[in-house]
Design an enzyme around this catalytic site. Structure first.
Site, short mmCIF file in Angstrom:
data_model
loop_
_atom_site.label_atom_id
_atom_site.label_comp_id
_atom_site.label_asym_id
_atom_site.label_seq_id
_atom_site.Cartn_x
_atom_site.Cartn_y
_atom_site.Cartn_z
N GLU A 1 13.65 -2.88 -8.33
CA GLU A 1 13.12 -2.87 -9.70
C GLU A 1 13.42 -1.53 -10.35
O GLU A 1 13.40 -0.50 -9.69
CB GLU A 1 11.59 -3.08 -9.65
CG GLU A 1 10.99 -3.57 -10.95
CD GLU A 1 9.48 -3.80 -10.82
OE1 GLU A 1 9.06 -4.96 -10.70
OE2 GLU A 1 8.75 -2.80 -10.83
N GLY B 1 0.81 -1.21 0.00
CA GLY B 1 0.00 0.00 0.00
C GLY B 1 0.84 1.26 0.00
O GLY B 1 0.47 2.27 0.60
N GLY B 2 1.99 1.19 -0.67
CA GLY B 2 2.82 2.39 -0.75
C GLY B 2 3.78 2.55 0.42
O GLY B 2 4.68 3.39 0.38
N ARG C 1 -7.52 -14.34 -21.57
CA ARG C 1 -8.94 -14.24 -21.94
C ARG C 1 -9.09 -13.24 -23.07
O ARG C 1 -8.12 -12.58 -23.44
CB ARG C 1 -9.74 -13.75 -20.73
CG ARG C 1 -9.09 -12.49 -20.15
CD ARG C 1 -9.94 -11.68 -19.25
NE ARG C 1 -9.15 -10.68 -18.55
CZ ARG C 1 -8.89 -9.46 -18.98
NH1 ARG C 1 -9.33 -9.08 -20.17
NH2 ARG C 1 -8.17 -8.62 -18.28
#
Lengths: 177, 454, 454, 177
Positions: B204, B168-169, B296
């Site tokens: 990252e 959540g940050g 999908r």
């Protein structure tokens, strides 16, 4: 019970929806710990009565929890099953003392406990609240459908082995007065 | 004509995609059985399907999202397969597995593939195995400072440090350059240790100037073809608003490279269905990185249909019937430019609050190059239980300029009374100099909205 | 972008073609001024045009067909050019000449070309000069028996003899072979002498097993491109019902040959506009013959737009602005198959009697490959003053089978309440084994109707 | 007067059209030697009175034949011109004694016979039936528009040199009572 502004707005939009949609007669919502049940009179186009209701209000949705007991397709004794919704017969001719038994789930209707066995009930049979009327197979799970009222079966609306939709009328029972 | 064909399918969805599938079935001669909730009883897809079966009350959890209700309907009404559309159960591996167990066909890949691709870390591993670039970063959580420094310098800058136990940050920091790395890393790790009792971090590359580009693929389990890319960079809060094909920023080399990467990924897992391989595209370095695969059909699939002429739903149904792909890559050419605008019943002036209600009057836009996929009609009441998308306008033009002009014309022409929609907002987006230039990133819509209120 | 652009045009038409032109103008940024009659005051084209100008009462002769009203509106409202659509004044050489005189632009060729092509004998002469085959026959009326015999044997059999002074079917005879020629000729000539005081006859090859195939051309006065053919063989009483492209009967050699003939004709006259060169195609001998040229946009032009992706109305407007053709023949490729069904407010059960009236409810078909060009909407009242066509459904598919399936699906989906239309009849035609086979001639619809009542 | 079946059917469909179209108030048709005039009351939605009428019924359409005399753009004297339709003012506020002069054809409105010359009429001017109110230029043909009633000009609704549509209100005249 804690409803904040957005919750109330959303609830209001649901009620608005019911009011603008001609074919919704009943609506039950569980929203956090609040249950709302809206029922609209079929004949009179007056505004729907809205009542915040405790869980004692018998909403069809609350009763449709899957049966806890598992059963295989071969099981002769149907598993203890969810109860079904009891609603007034939708047909215009439905008398006040008639209740229509509807399918609590989409599935296959069986009129007898086993192939070849006699049907649970026939037209004219007297039933009590706990009488089993039929079985609904839902993914190999056999669900008993009980009468929930005392009375006499006046109509059986589906054939053995027929696929039925959610809410589809299955039988009509004339309730004892 | 192909060898095998499904006789009937259950469409376990609603709205425009249900109608889309009904239409494909009609054209193929497949009986469409539409599973619907009580709230959708008088909807257009229910009217147009060959058969419609009520499967439960309005609440999606008791109807469209209830695997038991759907599979029970499929078994009771004896269909050959279930088409899940998008959303609801479309990427639910457990549901797909239940279909497999119950012997009901599923228009989609094997449950194991849905499960693998649904797991972001697993999907990234598969991508790397297939030689598809992923966003540079650590392979997993790193608890040792020294190791983190080494990996960080490999990943490059700007760098995002995420506490493994955070969320959540919380426990996130962007490191702009190597100069501050060691200090930043030490601080985050000790904060994480204190806050979560775990110093481990993920690293990252932090990408900011990015576009969202995805490749439409179709595989039959043996071979894979692609239908080019879709550019979905115009998003609001990660919700796609406008999608187009081709992307205005790719050159031929990148286009081929992206498509080949997507095909390689499908081949790696023996994919079987239509699918979308999603990438972020770094505007500055002009490099792409795999982020996820959707197993999908997607909302924006018509964009690819318009430029290729290929009906993706029909292909899904052919593959589900057990046929090999009826087309090879050479049969697929991209012609012109297509743009899709999602039309939602939302009020842009009220922070895009959903606006369910009754459509008092509706007139569809028409004419050359205009396609409208919608389930709304005059008198339709949009129920408040589901998402607010009421239709998709897809336009085709010989080039991007013509497609934009046509989209504006069609948006002006569309007439919806009784309910507020985002059509006007979409018009403003498309008509903006930034959108017209083609030169923007994922922050575009947010900046556009800020500019409007400023 | 092209160098020159019209600022504004007057659309001198109504219904779907008026709307079609309004749409093209919107996409090009040209101001559309719609000239309308009092009967069309609340029509959709009036609502959607940038500006609408009432030019007269309902009667077409006092509005859409009144050159003075149209040109006066163009002058008073200061437009650059008039787009005549089809019908009304679109092929009226006098009107085009008035435009020239008054200095108002006309979206069409020079009046002299309209005049020449409107004269069948003149048009045939030009075709022969351009090396385009025409139906074999006498060059003019022949009054001498011996000369007639000689010409007849050149023309071949079956042969149609038409008394020069005859008409309405009188003084006509079909000669099946040379054996009876001299006797038949003598009889007809003496009958004509008696009846009309003139023995002269025309001779023409009598073709029965024919298809109607036309080539869509666009010329800028210097060069000409073609957009392939349209096959309009499915007609009822010479009214086209279904048009498609490509033709199901042409092979590549014939296709090229037909197109080249059409281009040669345009080049011969220095044609300037979109246009259609019409041919009869003899199924038995597999030969084609020029019959006429339409010097305007045609009802069925969308069929060519769908397979080529080229917007013909925009091309008309570009050429009218004085630009050279922006495309060369190499830029044009045919993709897939398109079919158009004309939807008329007529009752097939009452000998196709027109059924004007109020559209109580209308829902357009939608989805992939479906285009609807229509001016009707819910609440629209079809006026009884004009023709009964209320819209055109145009579908596109990868091949003819897909296009037919899509057309059937879309016809089923279209919902018109309050007025009887030919949609169901069109459905029956398309779904017939004969239409599906592609193997039929111009007698097909009549035979189909006979079969239905038999 | 010879009406056959198809003719009657077509006439009926015309009348039906008038009845279903909300914005048609008057319709006149000449069909062979039969003239039909349909007028609908503006306020009451009752069915329209239908009266087969002789050619004495003054229909606007019949009066709109082009002027026989030719005129060039330079001609200072306007050609003798078609008369115009006289219709009640469409505005809701129109009094019964007011007539609205409408444009008999699409064209350009001139308030004066020549550029620079004084206008034919100004608001407040008294006019008689043969007074020229303005000129409509239709393809360089100058058409006089006459008052057709005696009264006072109360409104001039268009500017000099303005393009006007067919049927567009040009002036309002308060008719002498």
């Amino acid at each position: 019970m804690a409803l904040n502004q957005p919750d109330i707005r959303e609830l209001k939009s649901l009620v608005d929806w019911v009011n603008t949609t001609p074919d919704v007669r009943e609506l039950s919502i569980k929203y956090g710990d609040v249950e709302l049940f809206v029922s609209r009179n079929e004949r009179t186009p007056a505004s729907a009565p809205v009542a915040p209701a405790a869980s004692t209000v018998p909403t069809g949705a609350a009763e449709q929890s899957p049966a806890p007991a598992a059963a295989t397709a071969e099981s002769a004794t149907p598993a203890s099953a969810p109860t079904h919704g009891v609603a007034p017969k939708p047909a215009a001719a439905a008398a006040e003392d008639e209740v229509t038994i509807t399918a609590p789930m989409v599935g296959t209707f069986y009129s007898a406990p086993n192939p070849g066995a006699p049907a649970f009930v026939e037209v004219g049979d007297r039933v009590s609240a706990d009488s089993v009327l039929c079985i609904l197979e839902v993914m190999k799970l056999m669900n008993n459908v009980e009468a929930k009222v005392d009375g006499v079966v006046t109509e059986i609306l589906v054939e053995n082995n027929e696929a039925v939709e959610f809410g589809q009328p299955l039988m009509v029972i004339k309730r004892d007065s | 004509m192909t060898a095998k064909q499904l006789n009937s399918i259950l469409i376990a969805n609603r709205g425009e995609i249900a109608l889309r599938i009904v239409r494909a079935c009609k054209e193929l001669g497949i009986t469409s059985v539409l599973a619907y909730s009580e709230a959708d009883r008088s909807s257009l897809p229910v009217k147009l399907a060959d058969r419609a079966v009520c499967i439960g009350p309005a609440s999606a959890s008791k109807s469209y999202q209830d695997p038991r209700a759907i599979i029970s309907a499929a078994l009771a009404f004896k269909v050959d397969a279930i088409h899940p559309g998008y959303g609801f159960l479309a990427e639910n591996a457990d549901f797909a597995e239940m279909c497999e167990t119950e012997g009901v066909g599923f228009v989609g890949p094997a449950s194991s593939i849905i499960r693998n691709m649904g797991d972001k870390i697993q999907a990234k591993k598969i991508a790397r195995r297939a030689g598809v670039p992923t966003v540079p970063g650590s392979d997993g959580a790193i608890a040792q400072h020294a190791e983190a420094v080494a990996v960080a310098n490999e990943v490059g800058y700007p760098l995002l440090i995420k506490a493994s136990a955070g969320g959540g940050g919380r426990g996130m920091r962007v490191v702009e350059s190597a100069e501050t790395l060691e200090r930043d890393l030490a601080e985050i790790m000790s904060e994480a240790e204190t806050a979560f009792g775990d110093p481990a971090v993920y690293l990252e590359r932090y990408l900011t100037d990015i576009r969202h580009i995805e490749i439409q693929v179709v595989s039959d389990g043996e071979s894979t073809v692609h239908l080019g890319e879709r550019d979905c960079t115009a998003q609001r809060r990660n919700q796609k608003l406008v999608e187009e094909s081709p992307s205005p920023v790719l050159d031929e080399e990148l286009r081929v490279s992206l498509a080949e990467a997507a095909v390689a990924l499908c081949q790696e897992v023996g994919y079987r269905n239509a699918g979308t391989v999603e990438f972020v595209f770094d505007n500055l370095e002009r490099r792409y990185y795999f982020i996820e695969m959707n197993t999908r059909i997607q909302v924006e699939h018509p964009v690819s249909e318009m430029v290729t002429g290929i009906d993706l739903i029909k292909l899904q149904l052919e593959i589900a019937a057990g046929n090999p792909l009826p087309i090879a890559q050479d049969d697929i050419t991209i012609r012109g430019h297509a743009i899709e605008c999602r039309i939602n019943a939302e009020d842009p002036a009220q922070a895009f609050a959903p606006k369910p209600g009754r459509i008092e009057s509706f007139r569809a836009p028409g004419g050359f190059g205009v396609r409208l996929d919608t389930h709304i009609e005059t008198g339709y009441v949009i129920p408040p239980f589901y998402d607010s998308m009421v239709g998709k306008l897809i336009v085709w033009g010989n080039d991007r300029d013509e497609a934009i002009a046509r989209a504006l014309r069609a948006l002006d022409e569309m007439h919806v009374e009784g309910v507020t929609t985002t059509a006007g907002f979409q018009r403003d987006i498309l008509d903006s100099a930034t959108f017209r230039s083609g030169d923007f990133n994922t922050a575009f819509v947010a900046e556009f909205l800020e500019g409007e209120t400023a």
